[in-house]
Design a protein around this motif. Structure first.
Motif, short mmCIF file in Angstrom:
data_model
loop_
_atom_site.label_atom_id
_atom_site.label_comp_id
_atom_site.label_asym_id
_atom_site.label_seq_id
_atom_site.Cartn_x
_atom_site.Cartn_y
_atom_site.Cartn_z
N LEU A 19 3.34 -122.49 -84.35
CA LEU A 19 3.18 -122.03 -82.97
C LEU A 19 3.50 -123.12 -81.95
N ALA A 20 3.75 -124.32 -82.43
CA ALA A 20 4.12 -125.45 -81.56
C ALA A 20 4.92 -126.44 -82.39
N LEU A 21 6.14 -126.08 -82.73
CA LEU A 21 6.95 -126.91 -83.61
C LEU A 21 7.25 -128.26 -82.97
N PRO A 22 7.08 -129.35 -83.73
CA PRO A 22 7.32 -130.68 -83.19
C PRO A 22 8.80 -131.07 -83.23
N VAL A 23 9.63 -130.22 -82.62
CA VAL A 23 11.07 -130.44 -82.59
C VAL A 23 11.58 -130.10 -81.19
N PRO A 24 12.72 -130.68 -80.81
CA PRO A 24 13.29 -130.34 -79.50
C PRO A 24 13.90 -128.94 -79.50
N ASP A 25 14.15 -128.40 -78.33
CA ASP A 25 14.83 -127.12 -78.19
C ASP A 25 16.17 -127.18 -78.93
N GLY A 26 16.53 -126.09 -79.60
CA GLY A 26 17.83 -126.01 -80.26
C GLY A 26 18.01 -126.94 -81.44
N ALA A 27 16.94 -127.31 -82.10
CA ALA A 27 17.01 -128.29 -83.18
C ALA A 27 17.63 -127.75 -84.47
N PHE A 28 17.62 -126.43 -84.66
CA PHE A 28 18.05 -125.87 -85.94
C PHE A 28 19.16 -124.84 -85.78
N ASP A 29 20.04 -124.81 -86.78
CA ASP A 29 21.08 -123.78 -86.85
C ASP A 29 20.52 -122.50 -87.44
N ALA A 30 19.55 -122.64 -88.34
CA ALA A 30 18.98 -121.48 -89.02
C ALA A 30 17.56 -121.81 -89.46
N LEU A 54 15.72 -122.75 -82.28
CA LEU A 54 17.08 -122.46 -82.75
C LEU A 54 18.11 -122.75 -81.66
N ARG A 55 19.26 -123.21 -82.08
CA ARG A 55 20.37 -123.40 -81.14
C ARG A 55 20.93 -122.04 -80.78
N PRO A 56 21.65 -121.90 -79.67
CA PRO A 56 22.31 -120.62 -79.36
C PRO A 56 23.22 -120.22 -80.53
N GLY A 57 23.12 -118.97 -80.94
CA GLY A 57 23.85 -118.48 -82.10
C GLY A 57 23.12 -118.69 -83.41
N GLY A 58 21.99 -119.39 -83.37
CA GLY A 58 21.23 -119.66 -84.58
C GLY A 58 20.59 -118.39 -85.15
N ARG A 59 20.31 -118.43 -86.44
CA ARG A 59 19.76 -117.26 -87.12
C ARG A 59 18.38 -117.55 -87.71
N ALA A 162 4.17 -102.65 -96.03
CA ALA A 162 5.60 -102.46 -96.20
C ALA A 162 6.27 -103.82 -96.29
N VAL A 163 7.27 -103.92 -97.15
CA VAL A 163 8.03 -105.15 -97.32
C VAL A 163 9.25 -105.07 -96.40
N ILE A 164 9.31 -105.95 -95.44
CA ILE A 164 10.38 -105.93 -94.43
C ILE A 164 11.22 -107.20 -94.55
N GLU A 165 12.51 -107.03 -94.52
CA GLU A 165 13.44 -108.17 -94.45
C GLU A 165 14.25 -108.00 -93.18
N ALA A 166 14.39 -109.09 -92.45
CA ALA A 166 15.12 -109.03 -91.19
C ALA A 166 15.97 -110.28 -91.02
N LEU A 167 17.09 -110.09 -90.39
CA LEU A 167 17.94 -111.20 -89.98
C LEU A 167 18.17 -111.02 -88.48
N VAL A 168 17.78 -112.03 -87.71
CA VAL A 168 17.93 -111.97 -86.27
C VAL A 168 18.72 -113.19 -85.80
N ARG A 169 19.28 -113.07 -84.60
CA ARG A 169 20.13 -114.13 -84.06
C ARG A 169 19.72 -114.42 -82.62
N LYS A 170 19.76 -115.70 -82.30
CA LYS A 170 19.56 -116.11 -80.91
C LYS A 170 20.93 -115.98 -80.22
N PRO A 171 21.04 -115.12 -79.22
CA PRO A 171 22.34 -114.95 -78.56
C PRO A 171 22.88 -116.27 -78.00
N GLY A 172 24.17 -116.31 -77.89
CA GLY A 172 24.79 -117.48 -77.27
C GLY A 172 25.88 -118.08 -78.06
#
Length: 172
Positions: A19-30, A54-59, A162-172
């Motif tokens: 809930l408060a990741l110790p990383v800068p904005d956009g730190a990860f591709d996925a 996540l960086r823009p376009g990150g999943r 229910a078992v749910i699998e999702a793939l979402v993307r940060k636009p950009g």
């Protein structure tokens, strides 16, 4: 583990709160989350924080248990001993929370039916006294491991979860 796999120089473990990741904005591709969300009451904050990291376009790939339509789950389960410590969202709430965080949904599927037969067979084996699968669940979950696994399997069989699998993307 990383050293044993020969990856110690390529993997860095970061300790922190989802809930408060110790990383800068956009730190990860996925990013990937498996069976975490049912332990978190503030799901919107979890998804907003993932979005931020996540960086823009990150999943973000997710494998979650959600509340089903079949009533209150049987307890105990691996993530909660009672309803008071379980934070399941419905399928629609999960989808809505992801959209509210800003994600575009690339794929969102309920895989409960696809795994139903294998889960039914596993539940029957456990109920007949077969040893639990060798995934160290008994070590992690303790002496109630068999009961927790049976309840989890019954919950999905009866649409309590229910078992749910999702793939979402940060636009950009």
């Amino acid at each position: 583990m990383n050293a044993a796999a020969g990856l110690a120089d390529r993997v860095r473990i970061i300790h922190g709160s989802a809930l408060a990741l110790p990383v800068p904005d956009g730190a990860f591709d996925a990013a990937y989350s498996q069976n975490v969300i049912m332990n978190i009451a503030d799901k919107r904050l979890f998804y907003r924080e993932a979005y931020r990291a996540l960086r823009p376009g990150g999943r973000l790939a997710l494998a979650n248990l959600c509340a089903g339509d079949g009533g209150e789950p049987y307890y105990p389960v691996p993530w909660a001993t009672t309803a008071e410590t379980s934070f399941l969202a419905t399928r629609d709430e999960m989808r809505g929370d992801l959209l509210a965080a800003g994600f575009a949904i690339a794929d969102f599927r309920d895989t409960t039916a696809a795994i139903a037969e294998a889960q039914r067979r596993q539940r029957e084996r456990l109920e007949q006294g077969a040893p639990p699968p060798r995934v160290a669940a008994d070590i992690i979950l303790g002496p109630r491991s068999r009961e927790m696994q049976i309840n989890t399997l019954r919950n999905t069989e009866e649409d309590r979860c229910a078992v749910i699998e999702a793939l979402v993307r940060k636009p950009g």
